[in-house]
Design an enzyme around this catalytic site. Sequence first.
Site, PDB file in Angstrom:
ATOM      1  CB  CYS A 182      -0.930  -0.003   1.215  1.00  0.00           C
ATOM      2  SG  CYS A 182      -1.966   1.472   1.342  1.00  0.00           S
ATOM      3  CB  CYS A 239      -6.133   0.700   5.901  1.00  0.00           C
ATOM      4  SG  CYS A 239      -5.462   0.113   4.336  1.00  0.00           S
TER       5      CYS A 239
END
Length: 377
Positions: free
Chosen positions: A99, A201
């Site tokens: 990410c 997340c």
Amino acid sequence: MQQRVIVGMSGGVDSSVSAALLLQQGYQVEGLFMKNWEEDDGTEYCTALEDLADAQAVADKIGIKLHTANFAMEYWDRVFEHFLAEYAAGRTPNPDILCNKEIKFRAFIDHAMTLGADFIATGHYTRRGESMQNSRGESYAPLLRGVDNNKDQSYFLHAVHGREINKTLFPVGEIEKPEVRKIAEKLDLATAKKKDSTGICFIGERRFNDFLKQYLPAQPGKIVLDNGKEVGEHHGLMYYTLGQRGGIGLGGLKGAAEGAWFVLHKDLENNRLVIGQGHEHPLMQSTTLWSQDIDWVAGEQDIPASGFRCTAKTRYRQPDQACTIYRDEDRNNGVRVEFDEPQRAVTPGQSVVFYTNEICLGGGVILHTDAPTPDFI
């Protein structure tokens, strides 16, 4: 003329203070809130709306504009599909690293440049070295550990290329976490007392197993001891990681010695989970690992035939481990890493990250190790 900086504002205290510090340093500052996951309507799992509200409150307080961007499609294509493929292959991936590489830096920088930014900034606890050139004449900036050893996040940023580090400011990398909290309180920022986010997340506060089985079918199988004796059933190998203590679901085993049980090995071919007792069990020990597709911050790394001496981490916050890196000609940009001392529970799918003193050189995903295979497999 003021240089323009776009700060990635997550709604947390670190990025909030980063924006405030850059204002104090004389930059023209704007914020960007990135939405990387499309949560289901009606779920209470994702805190994106709360985080956006907190980021907006901080932006209003310090007097800057807050942009928003939706990178959910990029996240799905570049991060989440890889995450699922790794779990399906029996490995334990770290999506935060991918990410950072693909979204929080690459996609963010591309977007920030369309907004006229000279730099981006993030709330990571790392530092940027002086800009330099590699042997191909490409400009890059070295990635350095954060001043706060306990919070240093260079492990998670090792895959970000130095040309992107060159365009990034890390204001809180120069200070320690307690000082960041003090600055936030002094400025009366809405995030001053907000807890640090934990977990991946896109999962939020959900139970990991419940989340994963929405996307991958669970394949239950046998739990066996290190001598091959069957003692129970597991819910699916993807739910377990090497070295894991507890959460195996055995309870007290008749005739077994008192003590904790650990995951020692995942027998992918036969869908068996091998467990045993002893924190330093021999089946968890290895001295060599193999990795490929290494991301070097400088875009390159000279590794002579005699090997390259450095230190490495195979998990976050692990003390540096002395090692020698050798080229692995059988794999694309591959390396073999030989450690001076045996390593415990080195996990395929996780990352090995290399350092020379304060400099994070880069790293790659662990393919496999020389940990012994149980005799009965």
